[in-house]
Design an enzyme around this catalytic site. Structure first.
Site, short mmCIF file in Angstrom:
data_model
loop_
_atom_site.label_atom_id
_atom_site.label_comp_id
_atom_site.label_asym_id
_atom_site.label_seq_id
_atom_site.Cartn_x
_atom_site.Cartn_y
_atom_site.Cartn_z
N HIS A 98 0.83 -1.21 0.00
CA HIS A 98 0.00 0.00 0.00
C HIS A 98 0.86 1.26 0.00
CE1 HIS A 98 -4.20 -1.60 1.25
NE2 HIS A 98 -3.59 -2.39 0.39
N HIS A 263 -1.38 -12.34 -2.72
CA HIS A 263 -2.45 -13.05 -2.00
C HIS A 263 -2.12 -14.51 -1.74
CE1 HIS A 263 -5.58 -9.69 -2.98
NE2 HIS A 263 -4.66 -9.33 -2.13
FE1 HEB Z 1 -4.31 -7.48 -1.31
C1 HEB Z 1 -4.95 -8.29 1.94
C2 HEB Z 1 -7.54 -6.41 -1.71
C3 HEB Z 1 -3.61 -6.60 -4.57
C4 HEB Z 1 -0.96 -8.27 -0.80
N1 HEB Z 1 -5.91 -7.36 -0.12
C5 HEB Z 1 -5.96 -7.72 1.19
C6 HEB Z 1 -7.25 -7.43 1.69
C7 HEB Z 1 -7.99 -6.93 0.68
C8 HEB Z 1 -7.14 -6.88 -0.46
C9 HEB Z 1 -9.43 -6.50 0.73
C10 HEB Z 1 -7.69 -7.68 3.09
C11 HEB Z 1 -7.28 -6.61 4.07
C12 HEB Z 1 -7.74 -7.00 5.46
O1 HEB Z 1 -6.87 -7.22 6.31
O2 HEB Z 1 -8.94 -7.15 5.67
N2 HEB Z 1 -5.38 -6.67 -2.84
C13 HEB Z 1 -6.69 -6.34 -2.82
C14 HEB Z 1 -7.08 -5.87 -4.11
C15 HEB Z 1 -5.99 -5.91 -4.91
C16 HEB Z 1 -4.90 -6.41 -4.11
C17 HEB Z 1 -8.47 -5.39 -4.48
C18 HEB Z 1 -5.87 -5.49 -6.38
C19 HEB Z 1 -6.72 -6.21 -7.27
N3 HEB Z 1 -2.60 -7.44 -2.45
C20 HEB Z 1 -2.55 -7.01 -3.74
C21 HEB Z 1 -1.17 -7.01 -4.17
C22 HEB Z 1 -0.41 -7.45 -3.13
C23 HEB Z 1 -1.34 -7.73 -2.06
C24 HEB Z 1 -0.68 -6.56 -5.53
C25 HEB Z 1 1.06 -7.62 -3.03
C26 HEB Z 1 1.88 -7.85 -3.99
N4 HEB Z 1 -3.19 -8.18 0.30
C27 HEB Z 1 -1.86 -8.53 0.24
C28 HEB Z 1 -1.50 -9.20 1.46
C29 HEB Z 1 -2.64 -9.21 2.25
C30 HEB Z 1 -3.67 -8.55 1.48
C31 HEB Z 1 -0.14 -9.78 1.79
C32 HEB Z 1 -2.82 -9.87 3.61
C33 HEB Z 1 -2.67 -8.91 4.75
C34 HEB Z 1 -2.82 -9.62 6.09
O3 HEB Z 1 -2.77 -10.83 6.19
O4 HEB Z 1 -2.94 -8.93 7.08
#
Ligand code: HEB
Length: 734
Positions: A98, A263
């Site tokens: 982020h 993921h």
């Molecule tokens: Fe992520 C977690 C959405 C891309 C790495 N994700 C997460 C959550 C959500 C999301 C709703 C839950 C938060 C809480 O704690 O409740 N993503 C999302 C979307 C997109 C994404 C709508 C576009 C399509 N991711 C992404 C990327 C990466 C990531 C590109 C790197 C390379 N995530 C992640 C991790 C986790 C999440 C390692 C787990 C955290 C904890 O375990 O605490």
């Protein structure tokens, strides 16, 4: 005792609250030009002081040791925020992602480069829920290493460490990000005045997001996980993902790698109803001590955690790098369901016992894994599906693709590789780093510099042409992501050579002439001494400025630092350079077309990217005008009878009360400057020219340069600001 309560004490004479404590200038006149963005992050707000050198400080740490500390810390669950599955790794990865994911290609702003996740508004965006805990967990490491590691670097390093500790081989780490000490006021995040609002001016009728924005909603890093506008529509979601990730500089291949790779780790948190959630950090009471999102259900943490409102892990082993994401995605049919907090998500049909996941805080219980609507997109969009299948069948390629895309995500806004620090900087050059060749020749010395300046000035090119070309070359720089600048001489390559702002016809004349000077010099050398075209372009600009200053009777010398090299087409990602094209450049009185944003605001935006103060911006505009460097060659704003001479005429004439000013259109796009007594038309000025007479702050600066004692100061200030712009990308000099 109510006696001492009530009225504002007499000592309270300053406006110490952003809003609410009286009415400020920006409340009265909200459209006033915001020059404040040129003076943010000044030495006054930085506790480390001007002499602090982060690059030197960083060199003193043992990165291995820092990493060992992070590895250990990630597995020591703390009572204030117990670790899911006993491991903070996934939470840290989300924090890092982020942090970096706010980067956007169109203006290069956002990204992990400044530690901005500590500051508003980003620290309080709904999408960053509970990342305050992740940052707080890292405090012991920050405290231990002090100024030798910035928060900005630590946020990035923590994500890498998390992956490595869970069995993933990352592509590397480069340090060198300096922290900011106040919010970044320059960044436009949209015009909504409600988080997650749906949806004022951001989208057009095809759901294209207005530039420069990359996220689909205010307060999100990218897109709504439940689908467009909360509708569980994986096909519609693919469009949004593709758009947002492209604006983050990621193609489909990189996007699938990132989402699937990311993921593979961790879980969603949506165990309880959102009504239990307290205010975000910036809106929270004093007793929260900078944390936010207090959840009043039960103990509000562990199994009761509420973050996104979605709930569950993606894979059966959420703290281990493996192929679990694709195994699950392709191994099952997915059915729409709702999380306990009421959000749309998907669950596997007829799931087998061994594909269940242990509960995050009670390993004796298991539950179903989940997919978000945006994960299902990886299977239903034809392009994403093909890539997903390919990764599913080629785990090694998947790992490599994820490692590279993750590295790019975290380093995209750092500029040239020379800025990366530490033992884990990968040796391989990557095209998105905009590489330039290393210097492989002896550099020109002072004697050569003087001779070359004479040759350039004798070549028949005018002051105006030389200054224009050097400016066009250097001023592509944007401080936000440290891209662009004069190094590489990419001005002679596509797409830069064809930009309207660069007056291609003029470049066709200037560049070959400079090339012939270069050729003659290089061929005259018996040894290995060479001059690059990149250097010569800047040298030509310097020579012209010095010449124009001397003509004005104020000779100056602009220091010159050879060492730029010339890049090739092969190592230039033309598509990604297209983002650097100026839509307006007030310094050359250029606007590509009429925008809703007036040109003087675009001037300030440019000046901010060039790291200029308001006085520097002012000196440069006034100087460029009398040097006659408008893109279209017009006389707009060229308020002088002696073009090509570095006088303060621009300022004297802007402020001259013998004139009156008449707009040519209702929008006041241009003003005719006429003589009060004779009505004679003297000049025409653009909005960018005339703002120096109209805006109180800019007028105050212009007065300094228009005074009788202003000429010498003006030439010196212009020379210094010019030199600064020419060297903005010379990180090797610092
Ligand atoms: Fe992520 C977690 C959405 C891309 C790495 N994700 C997460 C959550 C959500 C999301 C709703 C839950 C938060 C809480 O704690 O409740 N993503 C999302 C979307 C997109 C994404 C709508 C576009 C399509 N991711 C992404 C990327 C990466 C990531 C590109 C790197 C390379 N995530 C992640 C991790 C986790 C999440 C390692 C787990 C955290 C904890 O375990 O605490």
């Amino acid at each position: 005792d109510t006696k001492n309560q009530g009225k504002c004490p007499a000592m309270h004479g300053s406006r110490t609250e952003v809003h609410g404590d009286g009415t400020g200038v920006h409340d009265w006149w909200p459209n006033k030009l915001n020059l404040g963005i040129l003076h943010q992050q000044s030495a006054v707000s930085n506790p480390l002081g001007e002499s602090f050198d982060y690059r030197e400080a960083f060199k003193t740490i043992d990165l291995k040791e820092v990493k060992q500390d992070i590895f250990a810390l990630m597995k020591e669950s703390k009572d204030f925020w117990p670790a899911d599955y006993g491991h903070y790794g996934p939470l840290f990865i989300r924090m890092t992602w982020h942090d970096a994911g706010t980067y956007r290609t169109s203006d290069g702003r956002g990204g992990a480069g400044s530690g901005s996740q500590r500051m508003a508004p980003i620290n309080s965006w709904p999408d960053n829920g509970n990342l305050d805990k992740a940052r707080r967990l890292l405090w012991p490491i920050k405290q231990k290493y002090g100024n030798a590691i910035s928060w900005a670097d630590l946020f990035v390093l923590a994500g890498n460490c998390a992956m490595e500790d869970m069995g993933f081989q990352t592509f590397g780490f480069g340090g060198g990000r300096e922290d900011i000490w106040e919010p970044e006021d320059d960044i436009y995040w949209g015009s909504e005045n409600e988080m997650l609002a749906d949806d004022g001016e951001r989208h057009d009728e095809n759901r294209e997001i207005s530039k420069p924005l990359a996220a689909s909603h205010m307060g999100l890093i990218y897109v709504n996980p439940e689908g467009p506008n909360g509708e569980p529509d994986p096909v519609g979601a693919s469009h949004e993902i593709r758009q947002s990730f492209a604006r983050m500089a990621m193609n489909d291949y990189e996007t699938v790698a990132l989402i699937a790779g990311g993921h593979t780790f961790g879980k969603n948190h949506g165990a309880v109803d959102p009504s239990y959630q307290g205010p975000e950090p910036e809106g929270a009471p004093l007793s929260e001590q900078g944390l936010g999102w207090r959840n009043s259900y039960g103990d509000g943490k562990g199994d009761n955690t509420l973050t996104s409102g979605l709930d569950g892990a993606w894979t059966p082993k959420p703290t281990q790098w493996d192929m679990g994401y694709f195994d699950m995605l392709f191994g099952y049919e997915w059915e729409l369901t709702k999380s306990p907090a009421g959000a749309w998500q998907w669950e596997p049909k007829d799931v087998r016992e061994n594909d269940l996941v242990a509960k995050a805080h009670d390993a004796s219980k298991t539950e179903k894994t989940v997919m978000l609507t945006t994960d299902i997109s990886m299977k239903v969009d034809p392009s994403y599906r093909e890539i997903s299948m390919h990764f599913y069948e080629n785990p090694e390629e998947f790992a490599d693709a994820f490692a590279r895309a993750w590295f790019k995500l975290l380093h995209r806004d750092m500029g040239p590789k020379s800025r990366y620090l530490g033992p884990e900087v990968p040796a391989e050059d990557l095209i998105w780093q905009d590489p330039v060749p290393a210097v492989d020749h002896e550099l020109i010395d002072n004697e050569n510099i003087a001779a070359l300046k004479d040759q350039i000035l004798a070549s028949g090119l005018s002051v105006s042409e030389l200054v224009f070309t050097a400016w066009a070359s250097a001023s592509t720089f944007r401080n936000a992501d440290k891209r662009g600048g004069a190094n590489g001489a990419r001005i002679r390559l596509a797409p830069q050579k064809d930009w309207e702002a660069n007056n291609p016809e003029l470049l066709d004349k200037v560049l070959p002439t400079l090339e012939s000077v270069q050729k003659a010099f290089n061929e005259s050398q018996t040894g290995n001494k060479r001059v690059s075209l990149a250097d010569l372009i800047v040298l030509g600009g310097n020579a012209a400025v010095e010449h124009a200053a001397a003509r004005a009777g104020e000779p100056i010398e602009i220091p010159f630092h050879p060492g730029r090299t010339d890049a090739s087409d092969e190592w230039t990602d033309a598509d990604s350079f297209a983002w650097l094209e100026p839509e307006a450049d007030g310094f050359r009185n250029y606007v590509k077309m009429r925008y809703t944003v007036p040109p003087e605001q675009m001037l300030v935006d440019r000046a901010q990217q060039l790291r200029l103060s308001a006085p520097e911006m002012t000196a440069l505009v006034g100087g460029m005008r009398v040097l006659d460097t408008n893109t279209d060659g017009s006389g707009t704003g060229v308020f002088t009878d002696r073009p090509g001479t570095l006088t303060n005429d621009f300022f004297r004439n802007v402020l001259d009360m013998d004139n009156y000013w008449k707009p040519t259109t209702d929008e006041e796009e241009f003003l005719e400057v006429k003589d009060r007594t004779s009505d004679r038309l003297k000049w025409v000025g653009s909005r960018v020219d005339m703002i120096f007479g109209s805006n109180a702050e800019l007028r105050a600066i212009s007065e300094v340069y228009a005074q009788t004692d202003g000429q010498a100061k003006f030439v010196r200030d212009f020379g210094r600001a010019w030199n600064k712009v020419m060297n903005l990308d010379r990180f090797d000099l610092a």
